[in-house]
Design a protein around this motif. Structure first.
Motif, PDB file in Angstrom:
ATOM      1  N   LYS A  85       0.836  -1.208   0.000  1.00  0.00           N
ATOM      2  CA  LYS A  85       0.000   0.000   0.000  1.00  0.00           C
ATOM      3  C   LYS A  85       0.871   1.259   0.000  1.00  0.00           C
ATOM      4  CE  LYS A  85      -2.712  -1.399   3.432  1.00  0.00           C
ATOM      5  NZ  LYS A  85      -3.760  -1.338   4.483  1.00  0.00           N
ATOM      6  N   ILE A  86       1.964   1.200   0.732  1.00  0.00           N
ATOM      7  CA  ILE A  86       2.885   2.340   0.742  1.00  0.00           C
ATOM      8  C   ILE A  86       3.542   2.505  -0.625  1.00  0.00           C
ATOM      9  CG2 ILE A  86       4.979   3.277   1.788  1.00  0.00           C
ATOM     10  CD1 ILE A  86       4.227   1.742   4.351  1.00  0.00           C
ATOM     11  N   ILE A  87       3.956   1.375  -1.217  1.00  0.00           N
ATOM     12  CA  ILE A  87       4.558   1.435  -2.558  1.00  0.00           C
ATOM     13  C   ILE A  87       3.552   1.976  -3.565  1.00  0.00           C
ATOM     14  CG2 ILE A  87       5.525   0.061  -4.445  1.00  0.00           C
ATOM     15  CD1 ILE A  87       6.642  -1.849  -2.294  1.00  0.00           C
ATOM     16  N   ALA A  88       2.297   1.523  -3.468  1.00  0.00           N
ATOM     17  CA  ALA A  88       1.262   2.004  -4.380  1.00  0.00           C
ATOM     18  C   ALA A  88       1.135   3.525  -4.309  1.00  0.00           C
ATOM     19  CB  ALA A  88      -0.081   1.352  -4.049  1.00  0.00           C
ATOM     20  N   ASN A  89       1.203   4.053  -3.106  1.00  0.00           N
ATOM     21  CA  ASN A  89       1.108   5.500  -2.943  1.00  0.00           C
ATOM     22  C   ASN A  89       2.283   6.209  -3.603  1.00  0.00           C
ATOM     23  OD1 ASN A  89      -0.005   7.967  -1.661  1.00  0.00           O
ATOM     24  ND2 ASN A  89       1.879   7.889  -0.472  1.00  0.00           N
ATOM     25  N   ARG A  90       3.484   5.649  -3.429  1.00  0.00           N
ATOM     26  CA  ARG A  90       4.666   6.258  -4.048  1.00  0.00           C
ATOM     27  C   ARG A  90       4.616   6.157  -5.567  1.00  0.00           C
ATOM     28  NH1 ARG A  90       8.949   7.282  -0.566  1.00  0.00           N
ATOM     29  NH2 ARG A  90       8.116   7.583   1.530  1.00  0.00           N
ATOM     30  N   VAL A  91       4.183   5.002  -6.070  1.00  0.00           N
ATOM     31  CA  VAL A  91       4.130   4.803  -7.519  1.00  0.00           C
ATOM     32  C   VAL A  91       3.146   5.770  -8.169  1.00  0.00           C
ATOM     33  CG1 VAL A  91       3.354   3.191  -9.313  1.00  0.00           C
ATOM     34  CG2 VAL A  91       4.906   2.406  -7.520  1.00  0.00           C
ATOM     35  N   MET A 108      12.654   4.645  -8.219  1.00  0.00           N
ATOM     36  CA  MET A 108      11.484   3.999  -7.633  1.00  0.00           C
ATOM     37  C   MET A 108      11.778   2.550  -7.259  1.00  0.00           C
ATOM     38  SD  MET A 108       9.262   6.295  -7.266  1.00  0.00           S
ATOM     39  CE  MET A 108       7.933   5.228  -6.746  1.00  0.00           C
ATOM     40  N   ASP A 109      12.650   1.873  -8.005  1.00  0.00           N
ATOM     41  CA  ASP A 109      13.115   0.536  -7.614  1.00  0.00           C
ATOM     42  C   ASP A 109      13.705   0.581  -6.211  1.00  0.00           C
ATOM     43  OD1 ASP A 109      12.554  -1.258  -9.690  1.00  0.00           O
ATOM     44  OD2 ASP A 109      14.253  -0.576 -10.870  1.00  0.00           O
ATOM     45  N   ALA A 110      14.578   1.565  -5.987  1.00  0.00           N
ATOM     46  CA  ALA A 110      15.247   1.683  -4.694  1.00  0.00           C
ATOM     47  C   ALA A 110      14.245   2.007  -3.586  1.00  0.00           C
ATOM     48  CB  ALA A 110      16.330   2.764  -4.764  1.00  0.00           C
ATOM     49  N   ILE A 111      13.311   2.895  -3.865  1.00  0.00           N
ATOM     50  CA  ILE A 111      12.304   3.260  -2.879  1.00  0.00           C
ATOM     51  C   ILE A 111      11.461   2.044  -2.506  1.00  0.00           C
ATOM     52  CG2 ILE A 111      10.169   4.576  -2.540  1.00  0.00           C
ATOM     53  CD1 ILE A 111      11.443   6.810  -4.223  1.00  0.00           C
ATOM     54  N   ALA A 112      10.987   1.299  -3.519  1.00  0.00           N
ATOM     55  CA  ALA A 112      10.142   0.131  -3.264  1.00  0.00           C
ATOM     56  C   ALA A 112      10.893  -0.922  -2.460  1.00  0.00           C
ATOM     57  CB  ALA A 112       9.640  -0.455  -4.584  1.00  0.00           C
ATOM     58  N   ASN A 113      12.164  -1.137  -2.793  1.00  0.00           N
ATOM     59  CA  ASN A 113      12.956  -2.112  -2.053  1.00  0.00           C
ATOM     60  C   ASN A 113      13.095  -1.695  -0.589  1.00  0.00           C
ATOM     61  OD1 ASN A 113      14.972  -4.500  -2.228  1.00  0.00           O
ATOM     62  ND2 ASN A 113      16.134  -2.889  -1.206  1.00  0.00           N
ATOM     63  N   ASP A 114      13.402  -0.439  -0.347  1.00  0.00           N
ATOM     64  CA  ASP A 114      13.563   0.045   1.032  1.00  0.00           C
ATOM     65  C   ASP A 114      12.267  -0.115   1.828  1.00  0.00           C
ATOM     66  OD1 ASP A 114      16.155   0.686   0.447  1.00  0.00           O
ATOM     67  OD2 ASP A 114      15.819   2.844   0.257  1.00  0.00           O
ATOM     68  N   ILE A 115      11.137   0.130   1.171  1.00  0.00           N
ATOM     69  CA  ILE A 115       9.842  -0.002   1.854  1.00  0.00           C
ATOM     70  C   ILE A 115       9.599  -1.458   2.254  1.00  0.00           C
ATOM     71  CG2 ILE A 115       7.337   0.122   1.529  1.00  0.00           C
ATOM     72  CD1 ILE A 115       7.889   2.615  -0.237  1.00  0.00           C
ATOM     73  N   MET A 116       9.837  -2.382   1.322  1.00  0.00           N
ATOM     74  CA  MET A 116       9.604  -3.800   1.625  1.00  0.00           C
ATOM     75  C   MET A 116      10.464  -4.260   2.802  1.00  0.00           C
ATOM     76  SD  MET A 116       7.267  -5.269  -0.303  1.00  0.00           S
ATOM     77  CE  MET A 116       7.671  -7.012  -0.390  1.00  0.00           C
ATOM     78  N   SER A 155      12.081  -2.321   5.193  1.00  0.00           N
ATOM     79  CA  SER A 155      11.844  -1.611   6.450  1.00  0.00           C
ATOM     80  C   SER A 155      10.507  -1.973   7.075  1.00  0.00           C
ATOM     81  CB  SER A 155      11.920  -0.096   6.218  1.00  0.00           C
ATOM     82  OG  SER A 155      10.906   0.339   5.334  1.00  0.00           O
ATOM     83  N   GLU A 156       9.495  -2.291   6.253  1.00  0.00           N
ATOM     84  CA  GLU A 156       8.180  -2.611   6.793  1.00  0.00           C
ATOM     85  C   GLU A 156       8.063  -4.046   7.288  1.00  0.00           C
ATOM     86  OE1 GLU A 156       5.388  -0.712   7.341  1.00  0.00           O
ATOM     87  OE2 GLU A 156       6.776   0.951   6.960  1.00  0.00           O
ATOM     88  N   SER A 157       8.961  -4.931   6.833  1.00  0.00           N
ATOM     89  CA  SER A 157       8.784  -6.347   7.158  1.00  0.00           C
ATOM     90  C   SER A 157       9.836  -6.931   8.087  1.00  0.00           C
ATOM     91  CB  SER A 157       8.746  -7.180   5.868  1.00  0.00           C
ATOM     92  OG  SER A 157       9.960  -7.041   5.141  1.00  0.00           O
ATOM     93  N   GLN A 158      11.042  -6.379   8.120  1.00  0.00           N
ATOM     94  CA  GLN A 158      12.121  -7.059   8.851  1.00  0.00           C
ATOM     95  C   GLN A 158      11.940  -7.040  10.368  1.00  0.00           C
ATOM     96  OE1 GLN A 158      15.961  -5.313   8.180  1.00  0.00           O
ATOM     97  NE2 GLN A 158      15.364  -3.276   8.892  1.00  0.00           N
ATOM     98  N   TRP A 159      11.204  -6.084  10.908  1.00  0.00           N
ATOM     99  CA  TRP A 159      11.090  -5.967  12.362  1.00  0.00           C
ATOM    100  C   TRP A 159       9.836  -6.632  12.932  1.00  0.00           C
ATOM    101  CZ3 TRP A 159       6.647  -3.624  14.068  1.00  0.00           C
ATOM    102  CH2 TRP A 159       5.934  -2.869  13.125  1.00  0.00           C
ATOM    103  N   THR A 160       8.979  -7.169  12.078  1.00  0.00           N
ATOM    104  CA  THR A 160       7.643  -7.575  12.518  1.00  0.00           C
ATOM    105  C   THR A 160       7.589  -8.952  13.177  1.00  0.00           C
ATOM    106  OG1 THR A 160       7.213  -8.380  10.285  1.00  0.00           O
ATOM    107  CG2 THR A 160       6.489  -6.140  10.802  1.00  0.00           C
ATOM    108  N   GLY A 161       8.603  -9.803  12.967  1.00  0.00           N
ATOM    109  CA  GLY A 161       8.627 -11.086  13.650  1.00  0.00           C
ATOM    110  C   GLY A 161       8.483 -12.335  12.809  1.00  0.00           C
ATOM    111  N   PRO A 162       7.663 -12.358  11.743  1.00  0.00           N
ATOM    112  CA  PRO A 162       7.473 -13.625  11.013  1.00  0.00           C
ATOM    113  C   PRO A 162       8.662 -14.046  10.152  1.00  0.00           C
ATOM    114  CG  PRO A 162       5.591 -12.146  10.725  1.00  0.00           C
ATOM    115  CD  PRO A 162       6.689 -11.347  11.335  1.00  0.00           C
ATOM    116  N   LEU A 163       9.586 -13.136   9.836  1.00  0.00           N
ATOM    117  CA  LEU A 163      10.640 -13.432   8.867  1.00  0.00           C
ATOM    118  C   LEU A 163      11.989 -13.698   9.526  1.00  0.00           C
ATOM    119  CD1 LEU A 163       9.912 -10.776   6.082  1.00  0.00           C
ATOM    120  CD2 LEU A 163       9.407 -13.224   6.018  1.00  0.00           C
TER     121      LEU A 163
END
Length: 355
Positions: A38-44, A69-77, A79-87
């Motif tokens: 959803k964040i990437i969609a907003n940036r795109v 935009m490649d770099a932005i999308a990668n950073d979002i994925m 930063s949003e997922s690494q701290w959440t616990g499942p990965l």
């Protein structure tokens, strides 16, 4: 939100309720991915308004919007997922190696492989792009994740899907029990189930291929395309439509909703053009769960044993009967008539007029 529609959050919770003893990690991961996209969609959708935010001092990449935009999308994925616990670790098309979840965060039981912005060059001309993702199980012995842990065949995926950033933002998802499509309702900020149980028709009269590469194709692909272009006067006995968007996610969604076959085949320049772990495998999983088929031409995509993190393979997928025909042509390459002329040799707009 219209009455009766189901949000992605409710959908994932209901899925977990069907599996007593579930830890909740999986539904948490799916919702984390949804938030990131959803964040990437907003940036795109804001395009050049935010494109410059991805530029870094000393960046060696060409200064183009899609690179930023490649770099932005990668950073979002990440930063949003690494701290959440499942990965436990992540693998991106944008990085040369995998990214273990930092030790200060809790590590979970899943691995995530993703292409943060498939078809990103389309941003420059305002055409559809998307994010592709694949979820695998991490080592269960508690050890530090390694690159080899990602080298699992596609049959071992526990979840896969993609988000399409077009006129509407769509999330397509499979967990191995069919394929469902969700549309982002921007009024409430949530994905809602709008395309339940997507199914690909077994037959089709449409195909997607980059015809500019014809001179590099093997004979089985050349034969298939020529037969389609001959239409009602050829061996297929019907007319076909040809399209090419240069966006894997856009062509996949078109096939999921209308049928068709997509070809990015082996050619003489390269043994493969589509990344296996974060491109071909997740797309093949989605396609097969929707009743279609996916092949390299010589073997089922999901059976390919990965050799390295960024391995590329040929990719042919879509309506089952057409894919089976193409596989047959690869198994029997010497069958059928010879096609030595250009695709457009008999149907060219520039064919000299007869006098």
């Amino acid at each position: 939100m219209p009455e009766g529609l189901k949000t992605l959050t409710r959908y994932t919770i209901e899925q977990e309720h069907r599996h007593p003893g579930s830890s909740g990690e999986f539904s948490a991961l799916v919702n984390v991915l949804a938030t990131a996209t959803k964040i990437i969609a907003n940036r795109v959708t804001r395009g050049r308004i935010v494109g410059s935010l991805g530029a870094q001092p000393g960046d060696s990449l060409p200064s183009t919007l899609h690179r930023r935009m490649d770099a932005i999308a990668n950073d979002i994925m990440v930063s949003e997922s690494q701290w959440t616990g499942p990965l436990a670790a992540l693998l991106s098309e944008q990085t040369s190696s995998f990214h273990p979840v930092p030790s200060e965060y809790r590590r979970g039981k899943y691995l995530l492989a993703f292409d943060p912005l498939d078809g990103s060059s389309n941003i420059d001309v305002n055409l559809p792009v998307g994010t592709i993702f694949s979820v695998l199980r991490a080592p269960e012995d508690g050890r530090e994740p390694g690159a080899a842990d990602f080298l699992q065949p596609g049959t071992r995926q526990v979840c896969a899907g993609f988000t399409l950033y077009g006129p509407a933002t769509m999330l397509v998802l499979t967990t191995g029990t069919g394929v469902d499509g969700f549309t982002l309702d921007r009024e409430i900020g949530a994905f809602v189930l709008t395309h339940p149980r997507l199914r690909i028709p077994e037959d089709t009269s449409g195909f997607a291929i980059n015809a500019a590469n014809e001179r590099f194709w093997e004979r089985p692909v050349r034969r298939y395309v020529h037969e389609c272009l001959e239409g009602v006067d050829g061996p297929r006995g019907r007319d076909f439509n040809m399209r090419w968007v240069a966006s894997l996610v856009a062509d996949t969604f078109h096939i999921l909703t209308r049928g068709g076959v997509y070809l990015y085949p082996y050619d003489t320049r390269s043994p493969g053009r589509v990344s296996l772990l974060y491109g071909a495998n997740p797309i093949a999983f989605v396609v097969e769960q929707a009743g279609g088929a996916a092949t390299t031409g010589r073997e089922q995509v999901l059976q390919v044993q990965p050799r390295d993190l960024h391995q590329r393979v040929p990719l042919i997928f879509g309506s089952r009967h057409e894919v089976e025909r193409i596989e047959h042509y690869h198994r029997h390459p010497d069958e059928g008539p010879r096609f030595d002329a250009s695709l457009f040799g008999t149907r060219s707009l520039f064919r000299p007029a007869r006098h």
